[in-house]
Design a protein around this motif. Structure first.
Motif, PDB file in Angstrom:
ATOM      1  N   SER A   1       0.828  -1.131   0.044  1.00  0.00           N
ATOM      2  CA  SER A   1       0.067  -0.054   0.146  1.00  0.00           C
ATOM      3  C   SER A   1       0.671   1.230   0.036  1.00  0.00           C
ATOM      4  CB  SER A   1      -0.747  -0.008   1.296  1.00  0.00           C
ATOM      5  OG  SER A   1      -2.011  -1.077   0.839  1.00  0.00           O
TER       6      SER A   1
ATOM      7  N   THR B   1      -4.750   0.250  -2.420  1.00  0.00           N
ATOM      8  CA  THR B   1      -5.755   0.201  -1.368  1.00  0.00           C
ATOM      9  C   THR B   1      -6.339  -0.918  -1.059  1.00  0.00           C
ATOM     10  OG1 THR B   1      -7.482   0.874  -2.755  1.00  0.00           O
ATOM     11  CG2 THR B   1      -6.013   2.723  -1.489  1.00  0.00           C
TER      12      THR B   1
ATOM     13  N   GLY C   1      -9.249  -3.867  -0.529  1.00  0.00           N
ATOM     14  CA  GLY C   1     -10.601  -4.115  -0.994  1.00  0.00           C
ATOM     15  C   GLY C   1     -11.040  -5.042   0.072  1.00  0.00           C
ATOM     16  N   ARG C   2     -11.684  -6.055  -0.643  1.00  0.00           N
ATOM     17  CA  ARG C   2     -12.232  -7.364   0.276  1.00  0.00           C
ATOM     18  C   ARG C   2     -11.113  -8.023   1.120  1.00  0.00           C
ATOM     19  NH1 ARG C   2     -14.936 -10.613  -4.196  1.00  0.00           N
ATOM     20  NH2 ARG C   2     -13.029 -10.283  -5.108  1.00  0.00           N
TER      21      ARG C   2
ATOM     22  N   GLU D   1      -7.588  -8.688  -0.676  1.00  0.00           N
ATOM     23  CA  GLU D   1      -7.487  -7.944  -2.059  1.00  0.00           C
ATOM     24  C   GLU D   1      -6.756  -6.438  -2.045  1.00  0.00           C
ATOM     25  OE1 GLU D   1     -11.012  -7.853  -5.336  1.00  0.00           O
ATOM     26  OE2 GLU D   1     -11.243  -6.692  -3.627  1.00  0.00           O
TER      27      GLU D   1
ATOM     28  N   LEU E   1      -6.301  -3.013  -4.381  1.00  0.00           N
ATOM     29  CA  LEU E   1      -6.847  -2.407  -5.673  1.00  0.00           C
ATOM     30  C   LEU E   1      -5.838  -1.144  -6.023  1.00  0.00           C
ATOM     31  CD1 LEU E   1     -10.657  -2.761  -4.683  1.00  0.00           C
ATOM     32  CD2 LEU E   1      -9.248  -4.204  -6.042  1.00  0.00           C
TER      33      LEU E   1
ATOM     34  N   PRO F   1      -6.468  -6.654  -9.995  1.00  0.00           N
ATOM     35  CA  PRO F   1      -6.327  -6.794  -8.410  1.00  0.00           C
ATOM     36  C   PRO F   1      -5.045  -7.786  -7.904  1.00  0.00           C
ATOM     37  CG  PRO F   1      -8.405  -7.969  -9.191  1.00  0.00           C
ATOM     38  CD  PRO F   1      -7.953  -7.253 -10.432  1.00  0.00           C
TER      39      PRO F   1
ATOM     40  N   TYR G   1      -4.015 -10.120  -4.976  1.00  0.00           N
ATOM     41  CA  TYR G   1      -4.514 -10.991  -3.707  1.00  0.00           C
ATOM     42  C   TYR G   1      -3.216 -11.236  -3.164  1.00  0.00           C
ATOM     43  CZ  TYR G   1      -9.116 -10.758  -6.039  1.00  0.00           C
ATOM     44  OH  TYR G   1     -10.124 -10.192  -6.536  1.00  0.00           O
TER      45      TYR G   1
END
Length: 133
Positions: free
Chosen positions: A20, A26, A28-29, A37, A39, A44, A46
């Protein structure tokens, strides 16, 4: 076709913070304590928590020391120096000097888990400078 990028790491919170900060991604899930995840890239990313020495594939075991793989990720940036500075402050290690070619500029990095990365700044027409098509 849809592309997903999966990166095994032994320390999910540290890897999330590093990527990051280094690349402006950033979260996500979240997938429990085992994955997140990221983004902000064209695909994406993972991050998957897997301990060192766990079975990776066939008889291969995960080793998070610096390693080479025929697949690596290039992060294309507008300006190389500020991106390199941000990546180094986040915890990446620079492995060579900035190199220039007629298509652009590049520098190799490694993360704390042995994965190789390149920061790339295209110049002129980028790879079209050397394309034969």
């Amino acid at each position: 076709m849809r592309l997903l990028i999966n990166i095994d790491v032994p320390d999910l919170p540290a890897a999330e913070a590093l990527y990051s900060q280094a690349f402006g991604l950033t979260a996500g899930r979240r997938f429990g304590d085992g994955g997140v995840e990221l983004l902000g890239a064209q695909a994406p990313i993972y991050l998957l928590q897997n301990p060192a020495d766990s079975v990776a594939a066939a008889d291969a075991r995960r080793d998070y020391g610096r390693h080479w793989t025929p697949i690596h990720l290039d992060v294309v940036v507008e300006q190389l120096e500020p991106a390199l500075d941000r990546a180094l402050r986040a915890g990446m290690r620079q492995e060579n000097r900035l190199r220039e070619a007629n298509w652009g500029r590049i520098v190799r990095l490694a993360d704390p888990w042995g994965h190789g990365w390149c920061l790339l700044q295209f110049l002129g027409r980028g790879y079209d400078e050397i394309s034969t098509n």
